[in-house]
Design a protein around this motif. Sequence first.
Motif, PDB file in Angstrom:
ATOM      1  N   ASN A   8      35.149 -72.868  59.233  1.00  0.00           N
ATOM      2  CA  ASN A   8      36.380 -72.421  59.894  1.00  0.00           C
ATOM      3  C   ASN A   8      36.238 -71.024  60.474  1.00  0.00           C
ATOM      4  O   ASN A   8      36.670 -70.756  61.600  1.00  0.00           O
ATOM      5  CB  ASN A   8      37.547 -72.460  58.903  1.00  0.00           C
ATOM      6  N   VAL A   9      35.629 -70.128  59.704  1.00  0.00           N
ATOM      7  CA  VAL A   9      35.452 -68.760  60.188  1.00  0.00           C
ATOM      8  C   VAL A   9      34.515 -68.739  61.393  1.00  0.00           C
ATOM      9  O   VAL A   9      34.763 -68.059  62.390  1.00  0.00           O
ATOM     10  CB  VAL A   9      34.902 -67.851  59.066  1.00  0.00           C
ATOM     11  N   ARG A  10      33.413 -69.521  61.322  1.00  0.00           N
ATOM     12  CA  ARG A  10      32.462 -69.576  62.432  1.00  0.00           C
ATOM     13  C   ARG A  10      33.140 -70.109  63.697  1.00  0.00           C
ATOM     14  O   ARG A  10      32.937 -69.586  64.800  1.00  0.00           O
ATOM     15  CB  ARG A  10      31.278 -70.466  62.066  1.00  0.00           C
ATOM     16  N   ALA A  11      33.968 -71.145  63.539  1.00  0.00           N
ATOM     17  CA  ALA A  11      34.650 -71.741  64.694  1.00  0.00           C
ATOM     18  C   ALA A  11      35.629 -70.752  65.328  1.00  0.00           C
ATOM     19  O   ALA A  11      35.709 -70.627  66.556  1.00  0.00           O
ATOM     20  CB  ALA A  11      35.389 -73.006  64.261  1.00  0.00           C
ATOM     21  N   ILE A  31      33.562 -62.553  49.943  1.00  0.00           N
ATOM     22  CA  ILE A  31      33.748 -61.613  48.834  1.00  0.00           C
ATOM     23  C   ILE A  31      34.806 -60.573  49.192  1.00  0.00           C
ATOM     24  O   ILE A  31      35.659 -60.218  48.372  1.00  0.00           O
ATOM     25  CB  ILE A  31      32.416 -60.922  48.489  1.00  0.00           C
ATOM     26  N   ALA A  32      34.762 -60.098  50.439  1.00  0.00           N
ATOM     27  CA  ALA A  32      35.693 -59.053  50.874  1.00  0.00           C
ATOM     28  C   ALA A  32      37.140 -59.523  50.832  1.00  0.00           C
ATOM     29  O   ALA A  32      38.043 -58.750  50.504  1.00  0.00           O
ATOM     30  CB  ALA A  32      35.338 -58.588  52.285  1.00  0.00           C
ATOM     31  N   VAL A  33      37.370 -60.798  51.176  1.00  0.00           N
ATOM     32  CA  VAL A  33      38.750 -61.315  51.199  1.00  0.00           C
ATOM     33  C   VAL A  33      39.104 -62.039  49.901  1.00  0.00           C
ATOM     34  O   VAL A  33      40.155 -62.668  49.805  1.00  0.00           O
ATOM     35  CB  VAL A  33      38.965 -62.257  52.402  1.00  0.00           C
ATOM     36  N   LYS A  43      44.837 -69.830  54.954  1.00  0.00           N
ATOM     37  CA  LYS A  43      44.840 -69.359  56.341  1.00  0.00           C
ATOM     38  C   LYS A  43      44.733 -67.839  56.386  1.00  0.00           C
ATOM     39  O   LYS A  43      44.082 -67.275  57.269  1.00  0.00           O
ATOM     40  CB  LYS A  43      46.118 -69.815  57.041  1.00  0.00           C
ATOM     41  N   GLU A  44      45.375 -67.200  55.422  1.00  0.00           N
ATOM     42  CA  GLU A  44      45.340 -65.738  55.376  1.00  0.00           C
ATOM     43  C   GLU A  44      43.922 -65.236  55.118  1.00  0.00           C
ATOM     44  O   GLU A  44      43.460 -64.282  55.756  1.00  0.00           O
ATOM     45  CB  GLU A  44      46.283 -65.240  54.279  1.00  0.00           C
ATOM     46  N   GLN A  45      43.211 -65.891  54.201  1.00  0.00           N
ATOM     47  CA  GLN A  45      41.835 -65.496  53.908  1.00  0.00           C
ATOM     48  C   GLN A  45      40.926 -65.725  55.107  1.00  0.00           C
ATOM     49  O   GLN A  45      40.038 -64.912  55.393  1.00  0.00           O
ATOM     50  CB  GLN A  45      41.326 -66.275  52.693  1.00  0.00           C
TER      51      GLN A  45
END
Length: 222
Positions: A8-11, A31-33, A43-45
């Motif tokens: 999801n993050v990559r997309a 790790i940061a989130v 969704k927030e993360q």
Amino acid sequence: MSDKFTNNVRARLYKQGYQGFTKDDYTSAAIAVECDDLNNPTKEQLSQAVDYLKVKSTSQLSVVDEPVEETFLVGLEDAQPDAELDNSQLTVASQEINSITVTSEDKRQIVTAQSSALGFELTEQETLSIAENVDDTFTDYSQFISTVTAAIKNYVDQKFDVIEQSFETNAQDLREHVSNRASRLNQKVNNFSGDIKADMGVIRQNIKSTQFSILARLNAAQ
């Protein structure tokens, strides 16, 4: 097979024109989130992770190299009139410092993301105020995130200090007000008691006078 968090993050990053992140980058973002379940991210993360990696990609890497310094010590021999290299010492000082430099926009984005991760939202003015107190250069991203988190906590502590001081001030004002009203009430009670005693004295005196008057008339009639 990649997890849902990474996919999801990559997309999302790809749609915004950001590419080239490694598996370690996605791991550090998770790790940061504070995303413990990579297959069930919120969704927030995901939004926070995207902001984190965007900041990471736009930050500049600066390398500071100190030049090699050579120092030679030249001495004179007593037996020879000409100067001659007697003793030499080579001192090499070489230091390489890897650091990251972040922009004001980077800081604002991370302040917003971290405050959301901590469970509260900041106004735009509060975000700017916190970001202004964060340095521009850090040893690594971990230090950057830690510094931003500490700045947010410090800002929140200051807010709570103001509220606590307000409570203490109001409590003191209330105690003084109650004490003042109690004193005024006691004074009124004392005044009322004194007035009652005075009135009762007058009444008793009037009764005695009436009794004497009646007795005098009865005696006169006999």
